[in-house]
Design a protein around this motif. Structure first.
Motif, PDB file in Angstrom:
ATOM      1  N   TRP A 148      56.471  13.387  46.092  1.00  0.00           N
ATOM      2  CA  TRP A 148      56.196  13.201  44.663  1.00  0.00           C
ATOM      3  C   TRP A 148      54.804  13.720  44.330  1.00  0.00           C
ATOM      4  CZ3 TRP A 148      60.187  11.171  41.820  1.00  0.00           C
ATOM      5  CH2 TRP A 148      61.197  10.493  42.531  1.00  0.00           C
ATOM      6  N   ASN A 161      59.541  15.386  41.180  1.00  0.00           N
ATOM      7  CA  ASN A 161      60.338  14.856  42.283  1.00  0.00           C
ATOM      8  C   ASN A 161      60.692  15.997  43.231  1.00  0.00           C
ATOM      9  OD1 ASN A 161      62.262  13.801  44.002  1.00  0.00           O
ATOM     10  ND2 ASN A 161      63.640  13.075  42.397  1.00  0.00           N
ATOM     11  N   THR A 216      63.684   8.238  48.226  1.00  0.00           N
ATOM     12  CA  THR A 216      62.350   8.377  47.637  1.00  0.00           C
ATOM     13  C   THR A 216      61.368   9.081  48.574  1.00  0.00           C
ATOM     14  OG1 THR A 216      61.916   6.133  48.405  1.00  0.00           O
ATOM     15  CG2 THR A 216      62.571   6.410  46.092  1.00  0.00           C
TER      16      THR A 216
END
Length: 264
Positions: A148, A161, A216
């Protein structure tokens, strides 16, 4: 013999600090909590004195809460080096702080407040990154990518992202008008995982602005870096200044924003 051994040990310790550039900065709890930071890419002590300064509101500097904030400035030619990176050779400029807390997984809260002066200039096509969740990882796709990044590549303040796509997918968090000359609070609740059951929610000034579900990070630990990082620098750009305050990480929301007063 003992004297020689002592000199050798001291020499090794000095080399470790000098090569890694890992000296921990003494940052006040007024400004940061939950992590410790060192100057990024500072193997040869090229980090300029003006590059990162803890400043005080009594001297006229903007402060989100308390009495102090962190002021970053990058000027043309501000490049550094470390064991793995040579900004000078790669046409990059930066003054960043790198966190020492590495996160392998679990649910966390991250927060920071950011202030762009009214005269902040967008220098596109130079890419300007103002914070990143980084991972010490081998090549992914064609390049090494943080999962990120937060940037000013286009006018405004954006999140990018890059967990699955090397080029990333950008979402605007603030317009240029919203970001200049005022404090903006960023709050993140994230489940760090390389599996599909992860999520990242981001609030700007208490409003949910980004809601992502999926991995993530990749399988490597992440850590937070913040400051100013300019890449693909092909011309002499003007100086850029950004302030950060209330940079916090913890396991609960109260740990990171519990004492934050309302925005004025």
């Amino acid at each position: 013999m003992k004297k020689l051994l002592g000199i050798l040990v001291l020499g090794l310790l000095w080399c470790n600090v000098g090569v890694a550039g890992s000296r921990i900065e003494k940052l006040p709890k007024d400004v940061v909590s939950g992590d410790k930071f060192s100057k990024a890419n500072n193997k040869y002590n090229t980090y300029k004195k003006y590059g990162m300064q803890v400043v005080d509101k009594k001297d006229g500097h903007p402060v989100r809460a308390g009495n102090k904030s962190i002021r970053f400035e990058v000027r043309a030619g501000d490049c550094g080096q470390s064991n793995d990176f040579d900004d000078c050779a790669d046409k990059k400029e930066r003054h960043e702080l790198a966190g020492t807390k590495t996160i392998s997984g679990g649910t966390w809260w991250h927060a920071w407040s950011i202030y762009f002066p009214k005269d902040f200039i967008n220098v596109y096509p130079t890419r300007v990154y103002i914070g990143q969740f980084y991972a010490e990882a081998p090549k992914y796709g064609d390049s090494v990518n943080p999962p990120w990044m937060f940037d000013n590549n286009k006018p405004g303040y954006w999140i990018n992202n890059m967990v699955r796509v090397p080029g990333g997918h950008q979402t605007q968090l603030l317009t240029r008008e919203q970001m200049l000359g005022k404090w903006n609070d960023i709050l993140i609740n994230v489940k760090w995982t390389h599996k599909d059951n992860g999520y990242l929610k981001l609030w700007v000034n208490n409003e949910l602005s980004f809601d992502y579900k999926g991995p993530t990070k990749r399988k490597y630990d992440v850590f937070f870096k913040f400051g100013i990082y300019r890449a693909y620098v092909w011309k002499k750009n003007p100086p850029q200044i950004v302030y950060f305050d209330e940079v916090r990480v913890g396991k609960t929301k109260e740990k990171v924003v519990g004492n934050l007063p309302p925005l004025q």
